[in-house]
Write an enzyme that holds these catalytic residues in place. Structure first.
Site, PDB file in Angstrom:
ATOM      1  CG  PHE A  16      -2.176   2.408   5.911  1.00  0.00           C
ATOM      2  CD1 PHE A  16      -2.163   3.438   6.823  1.00  0.00           C
ATOM      3  CD2 PHE A  16      -2.978   2.538   4.788  1.00  0.00           C
ATOM      4  CE1 PHE A  16      -2.914   4.584   6.614  1.00  0.00           C
ATOM      5  CE2 PHE A  16      -3.738   3.677   4.569  1.00  0.00           C
ATOM      6  CZ  PHE A  16      -3.708   4.711   5.493  1.00  0.00           C
ATOM      7  CB  ILE A  17       4.020  -1.265   6.098  1.00  0.00           C
ATOM      8  CG1 ILE A  17       3.857  -0.538   4.750  1.00  0.00           C
ATOM      9  CG2 ILE A  17       4.685  -2.626   5.925  1.00  0.00           C
ATOM     10  CD1 ILE A  17       2.804  -1.134   3.796  1.00  0.00           C
ATOM     11  CD  GLU A  25      -2.723 -10.317   2.945  1.00  0.00           C
ATOM     12  OE1 GLU A  25      -1.932 -10.400   1.990  1.00  0.00           O
ATOM     13  OE2 GLU A  25      -3.002  -9.242   3.494  1.00  0.00           O
ATOM     14  CD  GLU A  77     -16.555  -1.193   0.034  1.00  0.00           C
ATOM     15  OE1 GLU A  77     -15.535  -1.739   0.528  1.00  0.00           O
ATOM     16  OE2 GLU A  77     -17.229  -0.376   0.669  1.00  0.00           O
ATOM     17  CB  THR A  99      -0.911  -0.016   1.252  1.00  0.00           C
ATOM     18  OG1 THR A  99      -1.650  -1.244   1.258  1.00  0.00           O
ATOM     19  CG2 THR A  99      -1.880   1.151   1.251  1.00  0.00           C
TER      20      THR A  99
HETATM   21  C1  LIG Z   1      -3.827  -1.317  10.511  1.00  0.00           C
HETATM   22  C2  LIG Z   1      -3.543  -1.539   9.042  1.00  0.00           C
HETATM   23  C3  LIG Z   1      -2.570  -2.448   8.664  1.00  0.00           C
HETATM   24  C4  LIG Z   1      -2.274  -2.639   7.315  1.00  0.00           C
HETATM   25  N1  LIG Z   1      -1.254  -3.494   6.956  1.00  0.00           N
HETATM   26  C5  LIG Z   1      -0.828  -3.506   5.665  1.00  0.00           C
HETATM   27  C6  LIG Z   1       0.354  -4.228   5.299  1.00  0.00           C
HETATM   28  O1  LIG Z   1       0.992  -4.908   6.126  1.00  0.00           O
HETATM   29  N2  LIG Z   1       0.788  -4.149   4.010  1.00  0.00           N
HETATM   30  C7  LIG Z   1       0.121  -3.421   3.069  1.00  0.00           C
HETATM   31  O2  LIG Z   1       0.579  -3.377   1.929  1.00  0.00           O
HETATM   32  N3  LIG Z   1      -1.014  -2.745   3.382  1.00  0.00           N
HETATM   33  C8  LIG Z   1      -1.493  -2.762   4.656  1.00  0.00           C
HETATM   34  N4  LIG Z   1      -2.615  -2.057   4.996  1.00  0.00           N
HETATM   35  C9  LIG Z   1      -3.313  -1.300   3.966  1.00  0.00           C
HETATM   36  C10 LIG Z   1      -4.674  -1.865   3.601  1.00  0.00           C
HETATM   37  O3  LIG Z   1      -4.549  -3.058   2.894  1.00  0.00           O
HETATM   38  C11 LIG Z   1      -5.403  -0.745   2.824  1.00  0.00           C
HETATM   39  O4  LIG Z   1      -5.795   0.221   3.783  1.00  0.00           O
HETATM   40  C12 LIG Z   1      -6.591  -1.258   2.043  1.00  0.00           C
HETATM   41  O5  LIG Z   1      -6.158  -2.028   0.946  1.00  0.00           O
HETATM   42  C13 LIG Z   1      -7.464  -0.112   1.524  1.00  0.00           C
HETATM   43  O6  LIG Z   1      -6.681   0.834   0.841  1.00  0.00           O
HETATM   44  P1  LIG Z   1      -6.810   2.382   1.239  1.00  0.00           P
HETATM   45  O7  LIG Z   1      -6.675   2.508   2.699  1.00  0.00           O
HETATM   46  O8  LIG Z   1      -5.889   3.139   0.376  1.00  0.00           O
HETATM   47  O9  LIG Z   1      -8.296   2.755   0.895  1.00  0.00           O
HETATM   48  P2  LIG Z   1      -8.871   3.205  -0.556  1.00  0.00           P
HETATM   49  O10 LIG Z   1      -8.317   2.338  -1.611  1.00  0.00           O
HETATM   50  O11 LIG Z   1      -8.719   4.669  -0.677  1.00  0.00           O
HETATM   51  O12 LIG Z   1     -10.396   2.846  -0.360  1.00  0.00           O
HETATM   52  C14 LIG Z   1     -11.188   3.526   0.627  1.00  0.00           C
HETATM   53  C15 LIG Z   1     -12.523   2.826   0.694  1.00  0.00           C
HETATM   54  O13 LIG Z   1     -13.169   2.942  -0.570  1.00  0.00           O
HETATM   55  C16 LIG Z   1     -13.972   1.818  -0.806  1.00  0.00           C
HETATM   56  N5  LIG Z   1     -13.602   1.229  -2.093  1.00  0.00           N
HETATM   57  C17 LIG Z   1     -12.359   0.874  -2.511  1.00  0.00           C
HETATM   58  N6  LIG Z   1     -12.412   0.315  -3.740  1.00  0.00           N
HETATM   59  C18 LIG Z   1     -13.712   0.304  -4.103  1.00  0.00           C
HETATM   60  C19 LIG Z   1     -14.421  -0.160  -5.254  1.00  0.00           C
HETATM   61  N7  LIG Z   1     -13.784  -0.729  -6.288  1.00  0.00           N
HETATM   62  N8  LIG Z   1     -15.781  -0.005  -5.278  1.00  0.00           N
HETATM   63  C20 LIG Z   1     -16.416   0.591  -4.262  1.00  0.00           C
HETATM   64  N9  LIG Z   1     -15.806   1.039  -3.154  1.00  0.00           N
HETATM   65  C21 LIG Z   1     -14.480   0.899  -3.065  1.00  0.00           C
HETATM   66  C22 LIG Z   1     -13.733   0.847   0.359  1.00  0.00           C
HETATM   67  O14 LIG Z   1     -14.781   0.981   1.291  1.00  0.00           O
HETATM   68  C23 LIG Z   1     -12.437   1.316   0.961  1.00  0.00           C
HETATM   69  O15 LIG Z   1     -12.340   1.027   2.345  1.00  0.00           O
HETATM   70  C24 LIG Z   1      -2.989  -1.914   6.322  1.00  0.00           C
HETATM   71  C25 LIG Z   1      -3.990  -1.023   6.717  1.00  0.00           C
HETATM   72  C26 LIG Z   1      -4.269  -0.821   8.046  1.00  0.00           C
HETATM   73  C27 LIG Z   1      -5.329   0.171   8.424  1.00  0.00           C
END
Ligand SMILES: Cc1cc2nc3c(=O)[nH]c(=O)nc-3n(C[C@H](O)[C@H](O)[C@H](O)COP(=O)(O)OP(=O)(O)OC[C@H]3O[C@@H](n4cnc5c(N)ncnc54)[C@H](O)[C@@H]3O)c2cc1C
Length: 373
Positions: free
Chosen positions: A151-152, A236, A361, A121
């Protein structure tokens, strides 16, 4: 989990992990290095490492499932920190790493002397992973990585980080590669991010400024990182689902205790039909979701699990966990809003499960695709 119950060695391993988790868990901060070494001695951190590198010989995914269930029952954050390392990041190094990567990291990971993280991410690319912009440019016998990740999990405590970076600028999903990056590399800075929950798990931002990575630390095939990710994300999701169900069980038990004990209107809260029926419905859903996750564990072990199977498990288990936690908060009344109660800690810790590892989603998108939509 039937699959674990039917495997006495996996079940016994789960009990040992449960004892370990109770011994080492600290609320509000990640476990220390001694705990990781103890996990190594127990065989937990070597579950996915081949025996030739000191891994846990003979362990199947049923052992991992038993371990995740045991860890998450104690705390979601504890399960997150260990599973990201042993069950999620390490398999990339095992399956895709060169002999040099294997020699360097696998023995240390198996012993609990090293911790792994997976960095996909970015601030501008979460759900839409193909949009990631961290670059890896080849120059001589190295790649140079520049960009940032956010967010890693284990980001600030990891020793080795599996990093996804763009190697072909114009190629979209087809231009991403994976690398094993030494977390102590020059040019890599890390910052722990404060979170509202799972404070017993490290979450961090990573900044790469021309970080030098040997060519031999490319994982798998150049430009095919996205395909490598698609191959491994289903595991995962099942691991996440097992943790989600463990939380659902804890939340259900806490809530049942509450509604049996708490009296209102001359009777227990649980004897009021509205409450009894809502809990009964969630209990029935829990049985159905567990049956599906159980089937997925079996299919994962037989290598027959589909992406949509994993997506269904992740979607349903995360929603169920949150539904039970939310009802649990409601039925604990005002006391649920006091600082430091178990139900509200679990409620806060659990909310992210509908967002991470692919948001609801994204799971719906994968299932719809399976339906031909
Ligand atoms: C505590 C924590 C630990 C994490 N650990 C890791 C890790 O170890 N490694 C890593 O790489 N990442 C990690 N992540 C990241 C996590 O996988 C991302 O937060 C997640 O993939 C969502 O990406 P984003 O936060 O950028 O949200 P966005 O992509 O901005 O999306 C926001 C919201 O939009 C909605 N949305 C997204 N896509 C769609 C769609 N196609 N249609 C409709 N609605 C949609 C969903 O409700 C989503 O929650 C972690 C996150 C957290 C909070």
């Amino acid at each position: 989990m039937t699959i674990v119950v039917n495997d006495p060695q996996a079940a016994e391993f789960g009990r040992a992990v449960s004892q370990f988790a109770q011994d080492v868990h600290i609320t509000d901060q990640p476990v220390d290095r001694q705990a990781w070494k103890r996990a190594g001695a127990l065989g937990l951190t070597g579950l996915e490492v081949p025996a030739a590198f000191g891994g846990s010989a003979g362990a199947t995914y049923a052992w991992s499932a038993a371990a995740v269930d045991a860890l998450a029952t104690i705390s979601h954050g504890l399960s997150s920190t260990f599973t990201i390392s042993f069950d999620i990041a390490t398999p990339y190094l095992v399956a895709l790493g060169t002999p040099e990567v294997h020699q360097r990291w696998l023995p240390l990971l198996a012993q609990g002397e090293a911790i792994a993280a997976l960095a996909l991410t970015e601030p501008g690319a979460g759900s839409d992973l193909a949009a990631l912009s961290t670059r890896a440019e080849p120059k001589g016998d190295h790649f140079f990585i520049t960009g940032s990740k956010t967010f890693i999990t284990n980001g600030s405590i990891a020793d080795v980080i599996v990093v996804a970076a763009r190697t072909s600028p114009q190629a979209g999903a087809r231009g991403i590669s994976l690398f094993a990056v030494d977390a102590n590399s020059v040019g890599l800075t890390r910052r722990r991010i404060p979170t509202i929950g799972q404070n017993d798990c490290d979450t961090a931002e990573l900044f790469f400024d021309q970080v030098e990575v040997p060519l031999s630390h490319l994982l798998g095939t150049l430009d095919e990182g996205f395909l490598h990710l698609m191959d491994r994300l289903p595991q995962e999701r099942i691991t996440s689902s097992i943790a989600n169900l463990a939380q659902a069980d804890v939340a259900m038990n806490l809530t049942l205790t509450q509604v049996r004990e708490r009296q209102a209107f001359g009777r227990s809260l649980g004897s009021l039909q509205h409450n009894a029926f809502r809990l009964a419905e969630l209990d029935a859903q829990r049985s159905a979701v567990r049956a599906h996750v159980d089937a997925c564990i079996e299919r994962l072990m037989n290598k027959t699990m589909s992406t949509a199977d994993g997506a269904r498990a992740k979607l349903l288990s995360a929603r169920l966990e949150n539904d039970i936690l939310d009802l649990g908060m409601q039925l604990h009344g005002g006391s649920s809003f006091l600082e430091g109660t178990e139900i509200n800690q679990r409620w806060i810790d659990g909310r992210v499960t509908r967002i991470w590892a692919g948001a609801d989603e994204i799971m719906l998108h994968l299932i719809a695709k399976d339906l031909g939509l």
